[in-house]
Design a protein around this motif. Structure first.
Motif, PDB file in Angstrom:
ATOM      1  N   ALA A  21       0.820  -1.203   0.000  1.00 34.40           N
ATOM      2  CA  ALA A  21       0.000   0.000   0.000  1.00 34.40           C
ATOM      3  C   ALA A  21       0.853   1.253   0.000  1.00 34.40           C
ATOM      4  N   ASP A  22       2.042   1.168   0.565  1.00 34.82           N
ATOM      5  CA  ASP A  22       2.871   2.360   0.699  1.00 34.82           C
ATOM      6  C   ASP A  22       3.545   2.735  -0.616  1.00 34.82           C
ATOM      7  N   GLY A  23       3.667   1.812  -1.558  1.00 33.27           N
ATOM      8  CA  GLY A  23       4.353   2.087  -2.815  1.00 33.27           C
ATOM      9  C   GLY A  23       3.736   3.215  -3.614  1.00 33.27           C
ATOM     10  N   PRO A  24       2.447   3.142  -3.949  1.00 33.64           N
ATOM     11  CA  PRO A  24       1.823   4.228  -4.707  1.00 33.64           C
ATOM     12  C   PRO A  24       1.898   5.571  -3.986  1.00 33.64           C
ATOM     13  N   GLU A  25       1.821   5.548  -2.660  1.00 29.12           N
ATOM     14  CA  GLU A  25       1.925   6.803  -1.911  1.00 29.12           C
ATOM     15  C   GLU A  25       3.311   7.413  -2.081  1.00 29.12           C
ATOM     16  N   LEU A  26       4.348   6.575  -2.031  1.00 30.61           N
ATOM     17  CA  LEU A  26       5.701   7.074  -2.215  1.00 30.61           C
ATOM     18  C   LEU A  26       5.914   7.600  -3.632  1.00 30.61           C
ATOM     19  N   VAL A  27       5.348   6.910  -4.597  1.00 34.28           N
ATOM     20  CA  VAL A  27       5.462   7.363  -5.985  1.00 34.28           C
ATOM     21  C   VAL A  27       4.753   8.707  -6.162  1.00 34.28           C
ATOM     22  N   ALA A  28       3.553   8.826  -5.589  1.00 38.63           N
ATOM     23  CA  ALA A  28       2.825  10.094  -5.677  1.00 38.63           C
ATOM     24  C   ALA A  28       3.614  11.216  -5.009  1.00 38.63           C
ATOM     25  N   GLN A  29       4.225  10.899  -3.876  1.00 36.69           N
ATOM     26  CA  GLN A  29       5.040  11.896  -3.180  1.00 36.69           C
ATOM     27  C   GLN A  29       6.234  12.300  -4.037  1.00 36.69           C
ATOM     28  N   ALA A  30       6.884  11.306  -4.651  1.00 37.52           N
ATOM     29  CA  ALA A  30       8.043  11.603  -5.492  1.00 37.52           C
ATOM     30  C   ALA A  30       7.646  12.492  -6.672  1.00 37.52           C
ATOM     31  N   ARG A  31       6.505  12.217  -7.279  1.00 36.15           N
ATOM     32  CA  ARG A  31       6.047  13.038  -8.405  1.00 36.15           C
ATOM     33  C   ARG A  31       5.762  14.471  -7.964  1.00 36.15           C
ATOM     34  N   GLN A  32       5.108  14.609  -6.812  1.00 35.74           N
ATOM     35  CA  GLN A  32       4.811  15.941  -6.304  1.00 35.74           C
ATOM     36  C   GLN A  32       6.099  16.718  -6.048  1.00 35.74           C
ATOM     37  N   LEU A  33       7.066  16.066  -5.451  1.00 36.00           N
ATOM     38  CA  LEU A  33       8.344  16.713  -5.183  1.00 36.00           C
ATOM     39  C   LEU A  33       9.071  17.061  -6.486  1.00 36.00           C
ATOM     40  N   TYR A  34       8.934  16.206  -7.490  1.00 32.36           N
ATOM     41  CA  TYR A  34       9.544  16.477  -8.794  1.00 32.36           C
ATOM     42  C   TYR A  34       8.950  17.749  -9.396  1.00 32.36           C
ATOM     43  N   ASN A  35       7.632  17.872  -9.325  1.00 27.87           N
ATOM     44  CA  ASN A  35       6.972  19.059  -9.867  1.00 27.87           C
ATOM     45  C   ASN A  35       7.379  20.322  -9.115  1.00 27.87           C
ATOM     46  N   GLN A  36       7.781  20.156  -7.861  1.00 23.93           N
ATOM     47  CA  GLN A  36       8.269  21.277  -7.058  1.00 23.93           C
ATOM     48  C   GLN A  36       9.766  21.501  -7.239  1.00 23.93           C
ATOM     49  N   ARG A  37      10.401  20.657  -8.060  1.00 21.75           N
ATOM     50  CA  ARG A  37      11.836  20.733  -8.363  1.00 21.75           C
ATOM     51  C   ARG A  37      12.702  20.531  -7.120  1.00 21.75           C
ATOM     52  N   LEU A  38      12.214  19.705  -6.208  1.00 17.66           N
ATOM     53  CA  LEU A  38      12.978  19.343  -5.004  1.00 17.66           C
ATOM     54  C   LEU A  38      13.623  17.985  -5.261  1.00 17.66           C
ATOM     55  N   PHE A  39      14.658  17.999  -6.079  1.00 19.13           N
ATOM     56  CA  PHE A  39      15.162  16.755  -6.633  1.00 19.13           C
ATOM     57  C   PHE A  39      15.860  15.866  -5.615  1.00 19.13           C
ATOM     58  N   ASP A  40      16.513  16.440  -4.629  1.00 18.66           N
ATOM     59  CA  ASP A  40      17.129  15.616  -3.585  1.00 18.66           C
ATOM     60  C   ASP A  40      16.052  14.828  -2.836  1.00 18.66           C
ATOM     61  N   ALA A  41      14.948  15.497  -2.538  1.00 20.33           N
ATOM     62  CA  ALA A  41      13.848  14.821  -1.844  1.00 20.33           C
ATOM     63  C   ALA A  41      13.186  13.786  -2.746  1.00 20.33           C
ATOM     64  N   VAL A  42      13.119  14.077  -4.037  1.00 21.32           N
ATOM     65  CA  VAL A  42      12.571  13.102  -4.993  1.00 21.32           C
ATOM     66  C   VAL A  42      13.343  11.797  -4.906  1.00 21.32           C
TER      67      VAL A  42
END
Length: 264
Positions: A21-42
């Motif tokens: 269950a945690d996988g899609p949440e992590l992917v969604a978080q990574a995408r959101q961070l990518y759109n914010q250009r926070l690449f280290d956090a991505v």
């Protein structure tokens, strides 16, 4: 590592349901961070999601794109290596059309950044040559990368062998304007490729027509007109003046008068 973090890690390792269950949440978080250009956090979120089999491929793709964006900013070879390694881990067979297109674009970017311009152009062309599911702004970027890659690939070739490369760009950009009339990339490269091909009259005409139709672009021509003006002043005007045997200032004045008639 705090107790709460240890407890969460233990839960993920011992509970398959929670782990999945945690996988899609992590992917969604990574995408959101990518759109914010926070690449280290991505990269942190993507690395966690890559440990989960169901989301590993998509997580590695997002991580690769983050590394590519970091490389654009840093030019650090480690970032390009990181992108390449993650792209090699990806199995795109289960991707949806948008994810598959994102993967292809990532391959093209990695090839481009390592200097394999001809190969990058071939990869990008498979995206711009079909109805790939891309937003207009993303399509513009890929189209621009494709043209730059073709241009860079032509540079080391003998002058007489470059013409086919620039004809390739001109044909693609004419076709693009039929299907996407507001494409600033297509307008610019019609003029730039004609100039690179030595067809200076056509380059001049393309710059003028591009200036007039610039209001069709998303910013009503602000960026496009600046690019066209730079191309004219630094390249087309002086080269055409030499070809015609006229003073450069005469052609500059012609260009300035044209811009005044059609609005600066």
């Amino acid at each position: 590592m705090g107790c709460a973090r240890l407890a969460l890690l233990f839960l993920l390792l011992t509970s398959p349901a929670a782990y999945a269950a945690d996988g899609p949440e992590l992917v969604a978080q990574a995408r959101q961070l990518y759109n914010q250009r926070l690449f280290d956090a991505v990269l942190i979120a993507a690395d966690e999601a890559s440990l989960i089999p169901a989301t590993a491929d998509l997580a590695n793709l997002i991580g690769a794109r983050a590394y590519l964006e970091r490389f654009r900013e840093s030019a650090a070879s480690a970032d390009l290596t990181g992108a390449r390694e993650r792209l090699r881990r990806v199995n795109p067979q289960r991707f949806n059309p948008m994810e598959r297109t994102e993967f292809i674009v990532g391959l093209g970017e990695a090839l481009y950044f390592e200097g394999s311009y001809g190969a990058a152009a071939d990869v990008f062309e498979t995206v711009v040559d079909n109805s790939a599911p891309l937003p207009d702004d993303s399509r513009e970027r890929v189209l621009d990368w494709w043209a730059i890659a073709v241009d860079r690939d032509a540079w080391p070739r003998p002058y007489f062998a470059r013409g086919s490369s620039y004809q390739r760009i001109r044909t693609r950009m004419r076709d693009e304007l039929i299907s996407h009339p507001g494409s600033a990339t297509a307008v610019y490269w019609l003029a730039a490729a004609a100039r690179a091909d030595g067809d200076l009259q056509t380059a001049w005409d393309a710059a003028e027509s591009g200036w007039v139709r610039a209001s069709l672009t998303t910013d009503r021509g602000v960026a496009l007109r600046a690019d066209l003006d730079r191309l004219m002043v630094t390249a087309i005007v002086p080269e055409r003046a030499r070809m015609l045997g006229q003073p450069e200032d005469t052609l500059k004045l012609d260009w300035e008068m044209f811009k005044e008639r059609w609005g600066n």
